[in-house]
Scaffold this active site. Sequence first.
Site, PDB file in Angstrom:
ATOM      1  N   LYS A 165      39.662  48.150  44.833  1.00 46.74           N
ATOM      2  CA  LYS A 165      40.799  47.978  43.941  1.00 46.74           C
ATOM      3  C   LYS A 165      41.958  47.272  44.641  1.00 46.74           C
ATOM      4  O   LYS A 165      43.121  47.618  44.470  1.00 46.74           O
ATOM      5  CB  LYS A 165      41.256  49.341  43.417  1.00 46.74           C
ATOM      6  CG  LYS A 165      40.165  50.060  42.640  1.00 46.74           C
ATOM      7  CD  LYS A 165      40.638  51.390  42.086  1.00 46.74           C
ATOM      8  CE  LYS A 165      39.568  52.149  41.366  1.00 46.74           C
ATOM      9  NZ  LYS A 165      38.839  51.448  40.353  1.00 46.74           N
ATOM     10  N   CYS A 166      41.635  46.247  45.404  1.00 50.82           N
ATOM     11  CA  CYS A 166      42.609  45.528  46.225  1.00 50.82           C
ATOM     12  C   CYS A 166      42.741  44.099  45.723  1.00 50.82           C
ATOM     13  O   CYS A 166      41.808  43.541  45.146  1.00 50.82           O
ATOM     14  CB  CYS A 166      42.120  45.541  47.679  1.00 50.82           C
ATOM     15  SG  CYS A 166      43.131  44.598  48.841  1.00 50.82           S
ATOM     16  N   GLY A 167      43.887  43.481  45.975  1.00 51.21           N
ATOM     17  CA  GLY A 167      44.078  42.083  45.626  1.00 51.21           C
ATOM     18  C   GLY A 167      43.110  41.161  46.359  1.00 51.21           C
ATOM     19  O   GLY A 167      42.840  40.052  45.908  1.00 51.21           O
ATOM     20  N   PHE A 168      42.568  41.620  47.480  1.00 44.94           N
ATOM     21  CA  PHE A 168      41.616  40.823  48.254  1.00 44.94           C
ATOM     22  C   PHE A 168      40.157  41.133  47.910  1.00 44.94           C
ATOM     23  O   PHE A 168      39.242  40.558  48.494  1.00 44.94           O
ATOM     24  CB  PHE A 168      41.827  41.052  49.758  1.00 44.94           C
ATOM     25  CG  PHE A 168      43.138  40.524  50.271  1.00 44.94           C
ATOM     26  CD1 PHE A 168      43.349  39.161  50.429  1.00 44.94           C
ATOM     27  CD2 PHE A 168      44.173  41.388  50.589  1.00 44.94           C
ATOM     28  CE1 PHE A 168      44.562  38.665  50.899  1.00 44.94           C
ATOM     29  CE2 PHE A 168      45.388  40.910  51.064  1.00 44.94           C
ATOM     30  CZ  PHE A 168      45.586  39.549  51.217  1.00 44.94           C
ATOM     31  N   THR A 169      39.928  42.019  46.943  1.00 42.49           N
ATOM     32  CA  THR A 169      38.562  42.442  46.606  1.00 42.49           C
ATOM     33  C   THR A 169      37.665  41.261  46.250  1.00 42.49           C
ATOM     34  O   THR A 169      36.471  41.280  46.544  1.00 42.49           O
ATOM     35  CB  THR A 169      38.589  43.488  45.467  1.00 42.49           C
ATOM     36  OG1 THR A 169      39.342  44.617  45.922  1.00 42.49           O
ATOM     37  CG2 THR A 169      37.194  43.941  45.083  1.00 42.49           C
TER      38      THR A 169
END
Length: 170
Positions: free
Chosen positions: A48-52
């Site tokens: 659930k990360c912007g970098f996922t």
Amino acid sequence: MFSIFSSSPKTSPSESIYSIKINSLTGEPIDLSDYKNKYILFVNVASKCGFTKQYEELQKLYDLHKDKLMVVGVPCNQFGAQEPGTFKEIETFCKQNYGVTFLMTEKIDVKGANQHPLYQWLTKQSKNGNTNSTVKWNFQKYLVGKNGELIDYYYSITNPLNSKITNNLK
């Protein structure tokens, strides 16, 4: 030119990365020595990360270089609680959304009092013989060479297909 930053000379690692114990996402022991003579890219991952979206590039990197590279995703919930899932939820998410076929480990701590021995090795010069570092966020990458030496680390903003990483694989 004078610099306030000095790089410490490289030394021999105090232990081999291949002796570190870690389990797969499903709980099976991983023998890192199975990857001797291959590069290993360790990446602390979160769903659930912007970098996922980097899962996609990690899979491409693995597909392009799997004859000489093992990508190892290391789930961690220490940054913004962005990996809250169970092993089954993480596995399903990675396969369904990104077709992940590279190795995924159990969820661990990559910093702090309960830092896993793998990340102690990756972040402490006294153990890896190369450099000290701190894991700043999800999707920080550590590249280990074919002989088990730490080559370098890359912050989250470095795309897995960036030449800083791929040039080491030639």
